[in-house]
Design a protein around this motif. Structure first.
Motif, PDB file in Angstrom:
ATOM      1  N   ASP A   1       0.539  -1.386   0.247  1.00  0.00           N
ATOM      2  CA  ASP A   1       0.352  -0.127   0.303  1.00  0.00           C
ATOM      3  C   ASP A   1       0.994   1.549   0.131  1.00  0.00           C
ATOM      4  O   ASP A   1       1.668   1.270   0.852  1.00  0.00           O
ATOM      5  CB  ASP A   1      -0.981  -0.119   1.120  1.00  0.00           C
ATOM      6  CG  ASP A   1      -1.846   0.943   1.168  1.00  0.00           C
ATOM      7  OD1 ASP A   1      -2.244   1.291   0.825  1.00  0.00           O
ATOM      8  OD2 ASP A   1      -2.215   1.528   1.937  1.00  0.00           O
TER       9      ASP A   1
ATOM     10  N   SER B   1       3.289   8.780   3.156  1.00  0.00           N
ATOM     11  CA  SER B   1       2.894   7.470   3.901  1.00  0.00           C
ATOM     12  C   SER B   1       4.321   6.856   4.188  1.00  0.00           C
ATOM     13  O   SER B   1       4.107   6.040   4.878  1.00  0.00           O
ATOM     14  CB  SER B   1       1.819   8.020   4.015  1.00  0.00           C
ATOM     15  OG  SER B   1       1.218   7.031   3.057  1.00  0.00           O
ATOM     16  N   PHE B   2       3.763   6.289   3.085  1.00  0.00           N
ATOM     17  CA  PHE B   2       4.587   4.471   3.115  1.00  0.00           C
ATOM     18  C   PHE B   2       6.046   5.189   3.851  1.00  0.00           C
ATOM     19  O   PHE B   2       6.692   4.589   4.406  1.00  0.00           O
ATOM     20  CB  PHE B   2       4.489   3.601   1.444  1.00  0.00           C
ATOM     21  CG  PHE B   2       5.490   2.371   0.682  1.00  0.00           C
ATOM     22  CD1 PHE B   2       4.735   1.692   1.317  1.00  0.00           C
ATOM     23  CD2 PHE B   2       6.953   2.128   1.144  1.00  0.00           C
ATOM     24  CE1 PHE B   2       5.741   0.481   1.844  1.00  0.00           C
ATOM     25  CE2 PHE B   2       7.387   1.244   0.821  1.00  0.00           C
ATOM     26  CZ  PHE B   2       6.315   0.066   1.234  1.00  0.00           C
TER      27      PHE B   2
ATOM     28  N   GLU C   1       7.944   6.758   5.415  1.00  0.00           N
ATOM     29  CA  GLU C   1       7.498   7.643   6.961  1.00  0.00           C
ATOM     30  C   GLU C   1       7.006   6.106   7.251  1.00  0.00           C
ATOM     31  O   GLU C   1       7.787   6.440   8.288  1.00  0.00           O
ATOM     32  CB  GLU C   1       6.180   8.223   7.118  1.00  0.00           C
ATOM     33  CG  GLU C   1       5.952   9.659   6.616  1.00  0.00           C
ATOM     34  CD  GLU C   1       4.440  10.659   6.758  1.00  0.00           C
ATOM     35  OE1 GLU C   1       3.968  10.384   7.031  1.00  0.00           O
ATOM     36  OE2 GLU C   1       5.016  12.027   6.936  1.00  0.00           O
ATOM     37  N   LYS C   2       6.110   5.373   7.037  1.00  0.00           N
ATOM     38  CA  LYS C   2       6.398   3.834   7.350  1.00  0.00           C
ATOM     39  C   LYS C   2       7.572   3.572   7.692  1.00  0.00           C
ATOM     40  O   LYS C   2       7.977   2.926   8.656  1.00  0.00           O
ATOM     41  CB  LYS C   2       5.490   3.096   7.023  1.00  0.00           C
ATOM     42  CG  LYS C   2       3.692   3.777   7.674  1.00  0.00           C
ATOM     43  CD  LYS C   2       2.993   2.795   6.963  1.00  0.00           C
ATOM     44  CE  LYS C   2       1.922   3.675   6.198  1.00  0.00           C
ATOM     45  NZ  LYS C   2       0.025   2.768   5.415  1.00  0.00           N
ATOM     46  N   CYS C   3       7.823   3.198   6.446  1.00  0.00           N
ATOM     47  CA  CYS C   3       9.454   2.607   6.292  1.00  0.00           C
ATOM     48  C   CYS C   3      10.113   3.525   7.266  1.00  0.00           C
ATOM     49  O   CYS C   3      11.092   2.214   7.777  1.00  0.00           O
ATOM     50  CB  CYS C   3      10.341   2.667   4.910  1.00  0.00           C
ATOM     51  SG  CYS C   3       9.369   1.562   3.624  1.00  0.00           S
TER      52      CYS C   3
ATOM     53  N   GLU D   1       9.914   4.516  10.517  1.00  0.00           N
ATOM     54  CA  GLU D   1       9.660   4.338  11.334  1.00  0.00           C
ATOM     55  C   GLU D   1       9.898   3.330  11.648  1.00  0.00           C
ATOM     56  O   GLU D   1      10.213   2.681  12.651  1.00  0.00           O
ATOM     57  CB  GLU D   1       7.798   4.465  11.545  1.00  0.00           C
ATOM     58  CG  GLU D   1       7.744   5.548  12.300  1.00  0.00           C
ATOM     59  CD  GLU D   1       5.877   5.665  11.868  1.00  0.00           C
ATOM     60  OE1 GLU D   1       5.076   4.764  11.968  1.00  0.00           O
ATOM     61  OE2 GLU D   1       5.466   7.110  11.611  1.00  0.00           O
ATOM     62  N   TYR D   2       9.825   1.966  10.855  1.00  0.00           N
ATOM     63  CA  TYR D   2      10.872   0.453  11.146  1.00  0.00           C
ATOM     64  C   TYR D   2      11.578   0.792  10.850  1.00  0.00           C
ATOM     65  O   TYR D   2      12.805  -0.124  11.557  1.00  0.00           O
ATOM     66  CB  TYR D   2      10.013  -0.091   9.703  1.00  0.00           C
ATOM     67  CG  TYR D   2      10.313  -1.380   9.680  1.00  0.00           C
ATOM     68  CD1 TYR D   2       9.675  -2.966  10.402  1.00  0.00           C
ATOM     69  CD2 TYR D   2      10.944  -1.810   8.806  1.00  0.00           C
ATOM     70  CE1 TYR D   2       9.919  -3.602   9.985  1.00  0.00           C
ATOM     71  CE2 TYR D   2      11.404  -3.739   8.883  1.00  0.00           C
ATOM     72  CZ  TYR D   2      10.988  -4.349   9.998  1.00  0.00           C
ATOM     73  OH  TYR D   2      11.069  -5.605   9.670  1.00  0.00           O
TER      74      TYR D   2
END
Length: 124
Positions: A4, A83-84, A86-88, A90-91
């Motif tokens: 996503d 947003s993807f 940003e998620k990466c 954070e991970y």
């Protein structure tokens, strides 16, 4: 594999892939050629081809200048939305460091270009 926020998109010759209205994504050219063009004076800023990245500098900043990425040929592009990314980050924080490193190299390249255009002549 599908994520996503990560898509493969097809664009036709002459089509605009990215502009200020769609700036919250990074693009990676998979196939084809494109140009980054200044909207104010129509100057070609950069030519893009397979594996080149665009949109990284404006991903986390509201664009204050008008630029467009335009297909010179039919293009296949992988797009990654903000947003993807940003998620990466954070991970795995190393992704943020790599992103900053990439941007730093682009800044250095652009500074060298500016210096070459504004350097004094050999007579001075």
């Amino acid at each position: 594999m599908t994520f996503d926020g990560v898509n493969e998109e097809e664009y036709s010759q002459g089509e605009i892939m990215l502009n200020n209205a769609t700036a919250e994504k990074i693009g990676i050219i998979v196939k084809g050629k494109a140009i980054i063009k200044s909207g104010q004076n129509g100057v070609i800023i950069r030519k893009l081809s397979k594996s080149d990245v665009f949109g990284a500098a404006s991903l986390f900043d509201a664009p204050t200048h008008l630029t467009s990425v335009i297909c010179v040929t039919n293009c296949s592009v992988i797009t990654i939305n903000r947003s993807f990314v940003e998620k990466c980050i954070e991970y795995n924080h190393q992704i943020a460091i790599n992103y900053i490193n990439f941007l730093s190299k682009r800044i250095s390249f652009l500074n060298s270009k500016i210096n070459s255009y504004t350097a004094k002549s050999a007579e001075n």
